[in-house]
Write a protein that holds these residues in place. Structure first.
Motif, PDB file in Angstrom:
ATOM      1  N   ALA A  14     -35.990  17.653  24.017  1.00  0.00           N
ATOM      2  CA  ALA A  14     -37.194  17.672  23.175  1.00  0.00           C
ATOM      3  C   ALA A  14     -38.071  16.488  23.569  1.00  0.00           C
ATOM      4  O   ALA A  14     -37.582  15.367  23.712  1.00  0.00           O
ATOM      5  N   GLY A  15     -39.341  16.734  23.773  1.00  0.00           N
ATOM      6  CA  GLY A  15     -40.263  15.656  24.138  1.00  0.00           C
ATOM      7  C   GLY A  15     -41.601  15.864  23.445  1.00  0.00           C
ATOM      8  O   GLY A  15     -41.798  16.863  22.747  1.00  0.00           O
ATOM      9  N   VAL A  16     -42.508  14.916  23.641  1.00  0.00           N
ATOM     10  CA  VAL A  16     -43.858  15.072  23.110  1.00  0.00           C
ATOM     11  C   VAL A  16     -44.826  15.086  24.289  1.00  0.00           C
ATOM     12  O   VAL A  16     -44.854  14.151  25.096  1.00  0.00           O
ATOM     13  N   ILE A  17     -45.567  16.196  24.399  1.00  0.00           N
ATOM     14  CA  ILE A  17     -46.583  16.313  25.451  1.00  0.00           C
ATOM     15  C   ILE A  17     -47.915  16.593  24.756  1.00  0.00           C
ATOM     16  O   ILE A  17     -48.009  17.535  23.955  1.00  0.00           O
ATOM     17  N   ASN A  18     -48.917  15.776  25.058  1.00  0.00           N
ATOM     18  CA  ASN A  18     -50.231  15.908  24.397  1.00  0.00           C
ATOM     19  C   ASN A  18     -50.085  16.001  22.885  1.00  0.00           C
ATOM     20  O   ASN A  18     -50.688  16.852  22.233  1.00  0.00           O
ATOM     21  N   ASP A  19     -49.232  15.184  22.341  1.00  0.00           N
ATOM     22  CA  ASP A  19     -49.001  15.069  20.896  1.00  0.00           C
ATOM     23  C   ASP A  19     -48.320  16.294  20.272  1.00  0.00           C
ATOM     24  O   ASP A  19     -48.259  16.406  19.053  1.00  0.00           O
ATOM     25  N   GLN A  20     -47.794  17.189  21.091  1.00  0.00           N
ATOM     26  CA  GLN A  20     -47.070  18.357  20.571  1.00  0.00           C
ATOM     27  C   GLN A  20     -45.610  18.277  20.998  1.00  0.00           C
ATOM     28  O   GLN A  20     -45.317  17.856  22.122  1.00  0.00           O
ATOM     29  N   ILE A  21     -44.718  18.710  20.118  1.00  0.00           N
ATOM     30  CA  ILE A  21     -43.301  18.774  20.490  1.00  0.00           C
ATOM     31  C   ILE A  21     -43.117  19.906  21.498  1.00  0.00           C
ATOM     32  O   ILE A  21     -43.610  21.017  21.298  1.00  0.00           O
ATOM     33  N   GLU A  22     -42.437  19.592  22.598  1.00  0.00           N
ATOM     34  CA  GLU A  22     -42.158  20.609  23.620  1.00  0.00           C
ATOM     35  C   GLU A  22     -40.689  20.524  24.000  1.00  0.00           C
ATOM     36  O   GLU A  22     -40.114  19.437  24.029  1.00  0.00           O
ATOM     37  N   LEU A  23     -40.091  21.674  24.329  1.00  0.00           N
ATOM     38  CA  LEU A  23     -38.714  21.691  24.833  1.00  0.00           C
ATOM     39  C   LEU A  23     -38.772  21.949  26.332  1.00  0.00           C
ATOM     40  O   LEU A  23     -39.468  22.863  26.785  1.00  0.00           O
ATOM     41  N   THR A  24     -38.059  21.138  27.103  1.00  0.00           N
ATOM     42  CA  THR A  24     -38.044  21.275  28.564  1.00  0.00           C
ATOM     43  C   THR A  24     -36.591  21.388  29.005  1.00  0.00           C
ATOM     44  O   THR A  24     -35.742  20.642  28.490  1.00  0.00           O
ATOM     45  N   SER A  25     -36.294  22.289  29.925  1.00  0.00           N
ATOM     46  CA  SER A  25     -34.897  22.450  30.367  1.00  0.00           C
ATOM     47  C   SER A  25     -34.401  21.129  30.971  1.00  0.00           C
ATOM     48  O   SER A  25     -35.184  20.369  31.561  1.00  0.00           O
TER      49      SER A  25
ATOM     50  N   ALA B 151     -36.327  18.443  33.351  1.00  0.00           N
ATOM     51  CA  ALA B 151     -36.496  17.058  32.863  1.00  0.00           C
ATOM     52  C   ALA B 151     -36.008  16.043  33.893  1.00  0.00           C
ATOM     53  O   ALA B 151     -36.631  15.011  34.098  1.00  0.00           O
ATOM     54  N   VAL B 152     -34.898  16.349  34.564  1.00  0.00           N
ATOM     55  CA  VAL B 152     -34.367  15.372  35.534  1.00  0.00           C
ATOM     56  C   VAL B 152     -34.801  15.681  36.960  1.00  0.00           C
ATOM     57  O   VAL B 152     -34.834  14.783  37.803  1.00  0.00           O
ATOM     58  N   GLY B 153     -35.140  16.963  37.217  1.00  0.00           N
ATOM     59  CA  GLY B 153     -35.397  17.380  38.601  1.00  0.00           C
ATOM     60  C   GLY B 153     -36.720  16.893  39.135  1.00  0.00           C
ATOM     61  O   GLY B 153     -36.804  16.337  40.224  1.00  0.00           O
ATOM     62  N   VAL B 154     -37.771  17.096  38.401  1.00  0.00           N
ATOM     63  CA  VAL B 154     -39.104  16.712  38.876  1.00  0.00           C
ATOM     64  C   VAL B 154     -39.484  15.437  38.143  1.00  0.00           C
ATOM     65  O   VAL B 154     -39.724  15.455  36.945  1.00  0.00           O
ATOM     66  N   LYS B 155     -39.515  14.371  38.875  1.00  0.00           N
ATOM     67  CA  LYS B 155     -39.833  13.101  38.239  1.00  0.00           C
ATOM     68  C   LYS B 155     -41.319  13.042  37.896  1.00  0.00           C
ATOM     69  O   LYS B 155     -42.155  13.435  38.705  1.00  0.00           O
ATOM     70  N   SER B 156     -41.642  12.592  36.695  1.00  0.00           N
ATOM     71  CA  SER B 156     -43.058  12.452  36.334  1.00  0.00           C
ATOM     72  C   SER B 156     -43.733  11.554  37.357  1.00  0.00           C
ATOM     73  O   SER B 156     -43.135  10.590  37.803  1.00  0.00           O
ATOM     74  N   THR B 157     -44.946  11.889  37.697  1.00  0.00           N
ATOM     75  CA  THR B 157     -45.631  11.029  38.672  1.00  0.00           C
ATOM     76  C   THR B 157     -46.524  10.035  37.941  1.00  0.00           C
ATOM     77  O   THR B 157     -46.993  10.280  36.845  1.00  0.00           O
TER      78      THR B 157
END
Ligand code: F6P
Length: 323
Positions: free
Chosen positions: A288-299, A303-309
């Motif tokens: 569970a994370g927050v993206i653009n102030d919305q709760i989002e679920l990411t596999s 989450a670990v595979g593509v590192k945020s840039t």
């Protein structure tokens, strides 16, 4: 789902306690039984469980560290360890797990979920901010504020003595802490893999600063920088120019401690509620994370595979403003 467990794993991060509190209270709110697992995955393997009540998590919202303790568990890397953990969870009548941690935590959770089918929902708890699926991880905001308060103090003495300081910050191999704190403290340069700055580039930046009457300078070095840590970079700069009186500070683990900021307390509280609700709705193997102030679920995989840039605009403004 009537009984769930919660654990913290990997490097601790300010706000983990706030997340534990939110998980426990949301569970109790929904008439569930909550079990705390001590020492991360090691506690799953050893069956180190303790029932948590509403008051077990009183007054921890603003405390750094984690009341459940944390560990990097080698045994959980092995299939045998994960099997033992599963047996313990099933024997304790636990229906789901909330795992709070970073990259290593979710890599373990991914394998565990695939092998056992046991429902696991993750929360991003790491100062490094190196997970996809949340704009910020729990602990990152507090850590960067800790860094800027330390660097502001270093700036005072650097300025009094006209010195050049190399300050090394954490982040493992990601440069989020370095870049944000570099902008926020007016660093003359930020040395991370993403900034792509060579030693020659750095020397040129320092020379330009000298010509425009800069009296003191701070270079922020992210750990994991390809040119080496703060000591190595200071040495290599000295080999090219002896114009500066240099000093080195490695901030180290003080970046992981302290009371969580308002931002981290709120983020952890929102995500703790979201994790329990996600388990109740039947989700698994997601963070569970927050993206653009919305709760989002990411596999976990994403989450670990593509590192945020790193934000390109921040890289650009760091360069512009450091002249
Ligand atoms: O992942 C958080 C972190 O603090 C990194 O920034 C750092 O590289 C690492 O953990 C240090 O780990 P340890 O506390 O095990 O030395």
């Amino acid at each position: 789902m009537k009984k769930i467990a919660v654990l913290t794993s990997g490097g601790d991060a300010p706000g983990m306690n706030a997340a534990i509190r939110a998980v426990v209270r949301t569970g109790v709110f929904h008439d569930m039984e909550i079990v705390g697992v001590f020492q991360g995955y090691q506690g799953l393997i050893d069956g180190d469980f303790k029932r948590l009540h509403v008051r077990s998590v009183a007054k921890i919202l603003g405390r750094g560290g984690t009341i459940l303790k944390s560990a990097r568990c080698m045994d959980f890397y092995e299939a045998e360890g994960r099997k033992r953990a599963h047996v313990n969870l099933v024997e304790a009548g636990i229906d789901g797990l909330v795992a709070i941690g970073g990259n290593g935590t979710f890599t373990g959770a991914l394998k565990f979920g695939r092998e056992t089918g046991f429902p696991v929902v993750g929360l991003p708890g790491t100062i490094d901010n190196d997970l996809s699926g949340s704009d910020s991880t729990i602990g990152f905001d507090t850590a960067i504020n800790t860094v800027i308060s330390a660097v502001d103090k270093i700036r005072d003495t650097a300025d009094s003595h006209n010195r050049l300081f190399f300050v090394e910050v954490m982040g493992r191999d990601s440069g989020f802490i370095a870049l944000k704190s570099g902008i926020a403290t007016g660093a003359v340069a930020v040395m991370t893999a993403d900034m792509g700055m060579s030693i020659d580039d750095l020397v040129a930046v320092l020379k330009a600063g000298e010509q425009s009457n800069k009296t003191s300078s701070i270079v922020i070095v992210g750990e994991g920088n390809p040119n080496g840590g703060a000591y190595e970079i200071a040495k290599r700069v000295k080999e090219k120019t002896d114009n500066y009186e240099t000093r080195i500070t490695v901030l180290g683990h003080l970046q992981r401690g302290g009371n969580p900021s308002c931002f981290d307390r709120v983020l952890a509280s929102r995500l703790g509620v979201a994790a329990v609700e996600a388990l109740r709705q039947g989700h698994s193997d997601v963070m569970a994370g927050v993206i653009n102030d919305q709760i989002e679920l990411t596999s976990f995989e994403a989450a670990v595979g593509v590192k945020s840039t790193i934000n390109d605009d921040e890289v650009r403004i760091a360069r512009i403003l450091s002249i």
